[in-house]
Motif scaffolding. Structure first.
Motif, PDB file in Angstrom:
ATOM      1  N   VAL A 144       0.847  -1.186   0.000  1.00 14.39           N
ATOM      2  CA  VAL A 144       0.000   0.000   0.000  1.00 14.39           C
ATOM      3  C   VAL A 144       0.888   1.242   0.000  1.00 14.39           C
ATOM      4  O   VAL A 144       2.005   1.224   0.518  1.00 14.39           O
ATOM      5  N   SER A 145       0.382   2.312  -0.593  1.00 10.52           N
ATOM      6  CA  SER A 145       1.113   3.574  -0.597  1.00 10.52           C
ATOM      7  C   SER A 145       0.956   4.255   0.755  1.00 10.52           C
ATOM      8  O   SER A 145       0.132   3.858   1.578  1.00 10.52           O
ATOM      9  N   TRP A 146       1.715   5.342   0.959  1.00  4.88           N
ATOM     10  CA  TRP A 146       1.631   6.046   2.229  1.00  4.88           C
ATOM     11  C   TRP A 146       0.277   6.727   2.401  1.00  4.88           C
ATOM     12  O   TRP A 146      -0.232   6.852   3.511  1.00  4.88           O
ATOM     13  N   GLY A 147      -0.323   7.178   1.315  1.00  8.51           N
ATOM     14  CA  GLY A 147      -1.665   7.741   1.418  1.00  8.51           C
ATOM     15  C   GLY A 147      -2.671   6.706   1.874  1.00  8.51           C
ATOM     16  O   GLY A 147      -3.544   6.977   2.707  1.00  8.51           O
ATOM     17  N   GLU A 148      -2.534   5.495   1.341  1.00  6.11           N
ATOM     18  CA  GLU A 148      -3.418   4.410   1.752  1.00  6.11           C
ATOM     19  C   GLU A 148      -3.119   3.969   3.183  1.00  6.11           C
ATOM     20  O   GLU A 148      -4.024   3.546   3.909  1.00  6.11           O
ATOM     21  N   ARG A 172      -9.799   1.817  -3.443  1.00  3.91           N
ATOM     22  CA  ARG A 172      -9.184   1.346  -4.688  1.00  3.91           C
ATOM     23  C   ARG A 172     -10.229   1.041  -5.751  1.00  3.91           C
ATOM     24  O   ARG A 172     -10.002   1.253  -6.945  1.00  3.91           O
ATOM     25  N   LEU A 173     -11.359   0.546  -5.299  1.00  2.00           N
ATOM     26  CA  LEU A 173     -12.425   0.239  -6.245  1.00  2.00           C
ATOM     27  C   LEU A 173     -12.900   1.493  -6.975  1.00  2.00           C
ATOM     28  O   LEU A 173     -13.256   1.451  -8.161  1.00  2.00           O
ATOM     29  N   LEU A 174     -12.905   2.630  -6.268  1.00  2.00           N
ATOM     30  CA  LEU A 174     -13.361   3.885  -6.869  1.00  2.00           C
ATOM     31  C   LEU A 174     -12.280   4.565  -7.693  1.00  2.00           C
ATOM     32  O   LEU A 174     -12.593   5.402  -8.550  1.00  2.00           O
ATOM     33  N   ARG A 175     -11.010   4.210  -7.480  1.00  2.00           N
ATOM     34  CA  ARG A 175      -9.924   4.950  -8.115  1.00  2.00           C
ATOM     35  C   ARG A 175      -9.155   4.165  -9.166  1.00  2.00           C
ATOM     36  O   ARG A 175      -8.519   4.763 -10.030  1.00  2.00           O
TER      37      ARG A 175
END
Length: 539
Positions: free
Chosen positions: A307-311, A356-359
């Protein structure tokens, strides 16, 4: 939980220095099959024996109906610290940590009932051809440390700072109890805890996910394991086949660990010995030797994270918010601590899936495609509706819980002020009653404590306005007594109020039962004693 990689991430993960090693957690098209673990059946037998001993303890308590050994459960250590005493759970927890300093996390792998449930779930899913992938996060792994600090460190801070009146630490032995089940979840929350913490979390977050993301005891065991000389070690016979990692249910990349360090240094290793058992060259063994307490660096954790830091920030915020939203919600005693931790981790993972589903155009959850080429699959649409509904439910729970605690504190403050000075305006009691009524109206299962306090406020209000309020007060207090049976929550002042009402109406048997119940939990309560004296005179 696994997802498709993020091809457009602005923050690429560091290059994996172990890329040359085989990836046994991926599909292996070639190579010798992994032989069955010989250690698995022995560990299963030990875990069954643990549950048999738990059952015998409960049976002994039920059969004798008297004093029995206090629960041999790490959570009881928190109870002991709050009371300033030493119980059986405290001794077990301290002994288990001391053992971990020597042989590592054997207690987790071979004696924990929650590990048994999680392994059972993973086994059943494996029979269906499913192997849930773990969610590798940099921040979510600190969840056990936060919960462990809340359980075992916070009571000491409260005691030292005087934030609450807790008994001083006397270190007195208190090894026996009359109510074995007093500190455990009630008959509603207990099976829900088993379902969520033992099974559902495995499907969402991978094998032994609760150990990784929620178990407060595991935080202490993980720290002790770093200094343990007893570890899984390797000989020169290792050929880096990766079978060890493929069978590890603790999500440890065994082949990487032994390739770099000559031993497993990950504190998540629970010494299940499955890796030792399946090694085709018998190159792995459990043994004692040098210690590398700081070998697992934050850099290596970052290299494994998917996962990224934003996530990461999303996971941390949602997980923490969900934990406090569920902690103590409903049924008086509320959602137990471990269940709250499990629900927090699951909610955080589901929120990440929705994000993630939305992006993203490609999203996969535990081998199930939610989105392909920007097109929503049927399961993706189900996930959208289901996760959105769950997040709304979590938010509703948190809002009602916060409102209930706030209204309860304000009401108690008014009642104390009235008892001390008797100059509280009726409008203040009316406002408090309205706030408590709002909580009762919107709560899925109103806490008996809220009902009891509401009844006390209505009683005070009835004495200043109209007699009609008395009937409303009686109804709330009676609801409190009825709902209390589900969770064993006790509200002695509200019991006394209802006993007084019954005494005034001539219901002597009901008043006597309530007064005795108060004395059972608050020995020497003067009001309850006075009610019993009046009942004796009337008879």
């Amino acid at each position: 939980m696994a997802h498709a990689p993020h091809p457009t991430s602005a923050e690429p993960l560091p290059k994996d220095p172990f890329a040359w090693l085989p990836r046994p957690d991926r599909h292996r098209a070639k190579g010798a099959p992994v032989r069955p673990s010989r250690a698995g059946k022995y560990r299963a037998a030990v875990l069954v024996l643990v549950h048999v001993l738990i059952g015998l303890h409960i049976a002994q308590w039920l059969a004798t109906g008297g004093s029995t050994l206090s629960p041999v459960e790490p959570s009881e250590a928190m109870q002991g610290l709050e009371q300033g005493k030493v119980n059986a759970g405290f001794l077990f927890f301290v002994g288990a940590i001391a053992l971990t300093f020597v042989v590592g996390r054997f207690v987790c792998g071979w004696a924990c009932h929650l590990v048994a449930l999680q392994d059972l779930c993973a086994h059943w899913l494996g029979k269906l051809g499913l192997r849930p992938r773990p969610l590798r996060s940099r921040l979510l792994v600190f969840g056990p440390f936060l919960v462990g600090g809340y359980m075992f460190v916070w009571p000491q801070i409260v005691r030292w700072t005087g934030l609450a009146q807790l008994p001083s630490m006397s270190w007195e032995l208190d090894l026996y109890v009359d109510d074995l089940w007093r500190t455990f979840p009630g008959w509603i929350m207990a099976p829900v805890s088993v379902l969520v913490v033992g099974f559902l979390i495995v499907w969402v977050l991978g094998a032994k996910a609760f150990c990784t993301h929620g178990c407060p005891y595991g935080a202490f065991f993980a720290l002790a394991d770093r200094f343990a000389p007893g570890r899984i070690r390797v000989t020169d016979a290792c050929e880096h086949c990766g079978h060890c990692t493929q069978v590890c249910t603790s999500n440890v990349r065994v082949h990487e660990e032994v390739a770099k360090h000559g031993m497993v240094v990950d504190p998540g290793c629970m010494k299940c010995l499955d890796c030792v058992s399946v090694c085709p060259k018998d190159a792995l063994y459990f043994g004692f030797g040098k210690v590398a307490p700081f070998a697992v660096s934050q850099q290596r954790i970052a290299q494994r994270a998917d996962v990224s830091w934003g996530e990461e920030l999303l996971l941390a915020v949602v997980g923490l918010a969900a934990f406090f939203a569920f902690r103590g919600a409903w049924f008086g005693e509320g959602v137990p601590l471990l269940l709250s931790a499990g629900l927090g981790a699951i909610t955080a993972a589901l929120a990440l899936g929705l994000w993630r589903l939305l992006r993203r155009s490609e999203v996969t959850f535990q081998h199930t495609a939610w989105k392909r080429g920007g097109v929503w699959t049927r399961w993706g649409k189900v996930a959208l509706v289901g996760i959105t509904g769950w997040l709304c439910f979590t938010a509703h729970t948190g809002v009602v819980r916060w409102a209930g605690e706030s209204a309860e504190r304000s009401a108690w403050a008014l009642l104390r002020q009235q008892r001390e000075s008797r100059d509280v305006a009726p409008a203040a009691f009316a406002a408090a009653a309205e706030r408590l009524a709002w909580v009762d109206r919107w709560s899925l299962a109103t806490s008996p404590i809220v009902l009891g306090v509401h009844g006390l406020v209505l009683r005070e209000l009835a004495g200043r306005t109209s007699l009609e309020q008395h009937q409303v007060a009686i109804a709330q207090l009676e609801r409190m007594v009825k709902n209390r049976r589900f969770d064993r929550a006790r509200v002695p002042p509200a019991d006394v109020a209802l006993a007084n009402y019954h005494l005034a109406q001539g219901k002597l048997d009901s008043a006597q039962e309530l007064a005795r119940d108060v004395l059972a939990h608050v020995p020497g309560d003067p009001t309850a004693l006075a009610i019993l004296e009046q009942i004796e005179r009337r008879r």
